[in-house]
Design a protein around this motif. Structure first.
Motif, PDB file in Angstrom:
ATOM      1  N   MET A  31      61.574  46.613 -90.118  1.00 13.73           N
ATOM      2  CA  MET A  31      61.005  45.461 -89.431  1.00 13.73           C
ATOM      3  C   MET A  31      59.609  45.767 -88.903  1.00 13.73           C
ATOM      4  SD  MET A  31      61.533  42.352 -88.581  1.00 13.73           S
ATOM      5  CE  MET A  31      60.835  41.116 -87.496  1.00 13.73           C
ATOM      6  N   ASN A  32      59.405  46.992 -88.451  1.00 16.32           N
ATOM      7  CA  ASN A  32      58.098  47.354 -87.908  1.00 16.32           C
ATOM      8  C   ASN A  32      57.001  47.323 -88.962  1.00 16.32           C
ATOM      9  OD1 ASN A  32      59.188  47.740 -85.381  1.00 16.32           O
ATOM     10  ND2 ASN A  32      59.589  49.922 -85.715  1.00 16.32           N
ATOM     11  N   LYS A  33      57.403  47.375 -90.241  1.00 15.89           N
ATOM     12  CA  LYS A  33      56.419  47.366 -91.311  1.00 15.89           C
ATOM     13  C   LYS A  33      55.914  45.951 -91.612  1.00 15.89           C
ATOM     14  CE  LYS A  33      58.370  51.426 -93.690  1.00 15.89           C
ATOM     15  NZ  LYS A  33      58.947  51.906 -94.963  1.00 15.89           N
ATOM     16  N   LEU A  34      56.592  44.939 -91.071  1.00 13.11           N
ATOM     17  CA  LEU A  34      56.211  43.567 -91.363  1.00 13.11           C
ATOM     18  C   LEU A  34      54.970  43.173 -90.579  1.00 13.11           C
ATOM     19  CD1 LEU A  34      59.661  41.728 -91.446  1.00 13.11           C
ATOM     20  CD2 LEU A  34      58.383  42.716 -93.336  1.00 13.11           C
ATOM     21  N   SER A  35      54.081  42.463 -91.237  1.00  9.93           N
ATOM     22  CA  SER A  35      52.845  41.995 -90.621  1.00  9.93           C
ATOM     23  C   SER A  35      52.931  40.488 -90.414  1.00  9.93           C
ATOM     24  CB  SER A  35      51.658  42.341 -91.514  1.00  9.93           C
ATOM     25  OG  SER A  35      50.540  41.558 -91.199  1.00  9.93           O
ATOM     26  N   TRP A  36      52.596  40.035 -89.189  1.00 12.86           N
ATOM     27  CA  TRP A  36      52.574  38.595 -88.945  1.00 12.86           C
ATOM     28  C   TRP A  36      51.537  37.914 -89.834  1.00 12.86           C
ATOM     29  CZ3 TRP A  36      56.608  36.733 -86.816  1.00 12.86           C
ATOM     30  CH2 TRP A  36      57.296  37.420 -85.822  1.00 12.86           C
ATOM     31  N   ARG A  37      50.432  38.595 -90.085  1.00 11.23           N
ATOM     32  CA  ARG A  37      49.408  38.022 -90.959  1.00 11.23           C
ATOM     33  C   ARG A  37      49.963  37.832 -92.363  1.00 11.23           C
ATOM     34  NH1 ARG A  37      43.976  41.183 -91.054  1.00 11.23           N
ATOM     35  NH2 ARG A  37      43.480  39.407 -92.388  1.00 11.23           N
ATOM     36  N   ALA A  38      50.755  38.810 -92.821  1.00  6.47           N
ATOM     37  CA  ALA A  38      51.341  38.705 -94.160  1.00  6.47           C
ATOM     38  C   ALA A  38      52.346  37.563 -94.231  1.00  6.47           C
ATOM     39  CB  ALA A  38      52.011  40.026 -94.536  1.00  6.47           C
ATOM     40  N   ILE A  39      53.131  37.384 -93.173  1.00  5.19           N
ATOM     41  CA  ILE A  39      54.109  36.280 -93.143  1.00  5.19           C
ATOM     42  C   ILE A  39      53.386  34.939 -93.160  1.00  5.19           C
ATOM     43  CG2 ILE A  39      55.902  35.161 -91.769  1.00  5.19           C
ATOM     44  CD1 ILE A  39      56.728  37.959 -90.795  1.00  5.19           C
ATOM     45  N   ARG A  40      52.320  34.829 -92.376  1.00  7.46           N
ATOM     46  CA  ARG A  40      51.563  33.570 -92.371  1.00  7.46           C
ATOM     47  C   ARG A  40      50.889  33.334 -93.729  1.00  7.46           C
ATOM     48  NH1 ARG A  40      51.207  30.833 -87.682  1.00  7.46           N
ATOM     49  NH2 ARG A  40      51.639  31.929 -85.714  1.00  7.46           N
ATOM     50  N   ALA A  41      50.455  34.400 -94.358  1.00  4.31           N
ATOM     51  CA  ALA A  41      49.866  34.272 -95.697  1.00  4.31           C
ATOM     52  C   ALA A  41      50.909  33.749 -96.676  1.00  4.31           C
ATOM     53  CB  ALA A  41      49.330  35.628 -96.167  1.00  4.31           C
ATOM     54  N   PHE A  42      52.113  34.302 -96.611  1.00  9.40           N
ATOM     55  CA  PHE A  42      53.197  33.847 -97.485  1.00  9.40           C
ATOM     56  C   PHE A  42      53.528  32.374 -97.227  1.00  9.40           C
ATOM     57  CE2 PHE A  42      57.846  33.085 -97.445  1.00  9.40           C
ATOM     58  CZ  PHE A  42      58.049  32.980 -98.820  1.00  9.40           C
ATOM     59  N   LEU A  43      53.592  31.981 -95.961  1.00  7.60           N
ATOM     60  CA  LEU A  43      53.886  30.589 -95.628  1.00  7.60           C
ATOM     61  C   LEU A  43      52.829  29.643 -96.196  1.00  7.60           C
ATOM     62  CD1 LEU A  43      55.106  30.891 -91.911  1.00  7.60           C
ATOM     63  CD2 LEU A  43      56.497  30.410 -93.934  1.00  7.60           C
ATOM     64  N   SER A  44      51.576  30.048 -96.115  1.00  4.51           N
ATOM     65  CA  SER A  44      50.501  29.211 -96.641  1.00  4.51           C
ATOM     66  C   SER A  44      50.597  29.070 -98.156  1.00  4.51           C
ATOM     67  CB  SER A  44      49.139  29.798 -96.269  1.00  4.51           C
ATOM     68  OG  SER A  44      48.924  29.747 -94.885  1.00  4.51           O
ATOM     69  N   VAL A  45      50.853  30.171 -98.832  1.00  3.07           N
ATOM     70  CA  VAL A  45      50.973  30.137-100.292  1.00  3.07           C
ATOM     71  C   VAL A  45      52.160  29.257-100.702  1.00  3.07           C
ATOM     72  CG1 VAL A  45      51.452  31.511-102.348  1.00  3.07           C
ATOM     73  CG2 VAL A  45      49.860  32.370-100.616  1.00  3.07           C
ATOM     74  N   ALA A  46      53.285  29.410 -99.998  1.00  2.12           N
ATOM     75  CA  ALA A  46      54.470  28.604-100.313  1.00  2.12           C
ATOM     76  C   ALA A  46      54.209  27.129-100.046  1.00  2.12           C
ATOM     77  CB  ALA A  46      55.659  29.091 -99.481  1.00  2.12           C
ATOM     78  N   GLU A  47      53.504  26.827 -98.967  1.00  2.00           N
ATOM     79  CA  GLU A  47      53.248  25.437 -98.606  1.00  2.00           C
ATOM     80  C   GLU A  47      52.279  24.771 -99.558  1.00  2.00           C
ATOM     81  OE1 GLU A  47      51.569  22.810 -94.805  1.00  2.00           O
ATOM     82  OE2 GLU A  47      52.029  24.948 -94.556  1.00  2.00           O
ATOM     83  N   TYR A  48      51.202  25.471 -99.943  1.00  2.00           N
ATOM     84  CA  TYR A  48      50.172  24.864-100.775  1.00  2.00           C
ATOM     85  C   TYR A  48      50.414  25.056-102.272  1.00  2.00           C
ATOM     86  CZ  TYR A  48      47.565  23.833 -96.583  1.00  2.00           C
ATOM     87  OH  TYR A  48      47.192  23.334 -95.371  1.00  2.00           O
TER      88      TYR A  48
END
Length: 304
Positions: free
Chosen positions: A1-18
């Motif tokens: 879990m510590n390896k997860l980046s909030w920036r990476a999660i937001r990037a994934f959400l943007s790609v999935a949304e658009y």
């Protein structure tokens, strides 16, 4: 879990949304390569594949779809929590997205009250739209929904606004031409003015009658149905705010009063949104002022 980046999660959400790295990059102001790298690092940290990538299109894997839905909700909750934490110094300001019933109730009752609220709090930005489509408060990101009818039990905050009474009416000329209507079954013999609901379920105590609208005119607009009933085109069923003034003025006659119905008009809000001062203040504003506005509309009738 510590390896997860909030920036990476937001990037994934943007790609999935658009739906593509290119569109997401344009929206977020990052390079396409940067977003691709962040999503790849997220997949590596999770040890799963979130996206199917081809030269022509991009789509979520089954795990990616589930991860997207959970992360989207979590991010909305985090954003709302941040707003809640900072609102004490911000006062009543920010955006409020509302979806409400339309017609007379939406346009002549809810909208004027919302306009008065924004006039009092000019730093609030209101987005108000009218539709009868059921919306998901989480998925659609609405702060407040105003709906008629029984609502399913849920974790949402529900506040009653008013009881709306539905009446069955026709013009005096229509009744003179078609004879008296004394029971629900008589409605199957005369033209009806109906809208999106073409099957009327009429209830009186434990008795229930179903009337199928198979002759007359269909108008998916309360205002148009009101005009058609005044023109003598048939029997219609409408909320009392449409017809009460006409009944009092003998322009319409109420029939089958024992079969009239009462429906609750409610405000529905997600719990986290209810904690925001601006949303809670608007709900209290509407709750306090709606009954008087409704009574005035009953007495005077809808505009034009």
């Amino acid at each position: 879990m510590n390896k997860l980046s909030w920036r990476a999660i937001r990037a994934f959400l943007s790609v999935a949304e658009y739906g593509s790295f290119t569109a997401a990059a344009e929206h977020r102001g990052f390079s396409k390569a940067n977003l691709s790298q962040q999503v790849s690092e997220l997949e590596a940290a999770l040890g799963v594949q979130l996206l199917y990538r081809t030269t022509r299109k991009l789509r979520l894997t089954e795990i990616g779809e589930g991860y997207y839905q959970r992360c989207k909700l979590a991010m909305q909750q985090l954003d709302t929590a941040a707003e809640w934490a900072s609102q004490s110094k911000a006062g009543i300001k920010g955006s409020i997205r509302i979806n409400a019933v339309g017609g007379v109730i939406g346009e002549e009752l809810i909208a004027p009250l919302v306009i008065d609220f924004q006039r009092k709090y000019p730093e609030v930005r209101v987005h108000l739209d009218f539709s009868s489509v059921r919306v998901d408060l989480v998925e659609e990101q609405y702060d407040l929904v105003i709906r008629m009818g029984t609502l399913p039990d849920s974790s949402l905050i529900v506040r009653k606004l008013h009881n709306i009474k539905t009446r069955y009416v026709a013009s005096p000329d229509f009744l003179s031409a078609h004879g008296p209507i004394t029971k629900p079954s008589d409605l199957s013999l005369v033209p009806l003015v109906y809208g999106s609901v073409d099957q009327w379920v009429m209830t009186r105590g434990k008795a229930q009658q179903v009337v199928q609208a198979n002759q007359g005119i269909k108008l998916v607009s309360g205002r148009a149905m009101h005009l058609a009933s005044l023109a003598g085109l048939g029997v219609t069923r409408l909320a009392d705010v449409y017809v009460q003034a006409d009944i009092a003025g003998n322009r319409l006659v109420e029939i089958l009063p024992g079969w009239s119905e009462s429906t609750i008009l409610s405000m529905v809000c997600p719990p986290l949104k209810h904690q925001l001062i601006r949303v809670r203040s608007l709900m209290e504003w509407l709750k306090e002022r709606f009954p008087n506005a409704y009574q005035l509309l009953l007495e005077n009738g809808p505009a034009g």
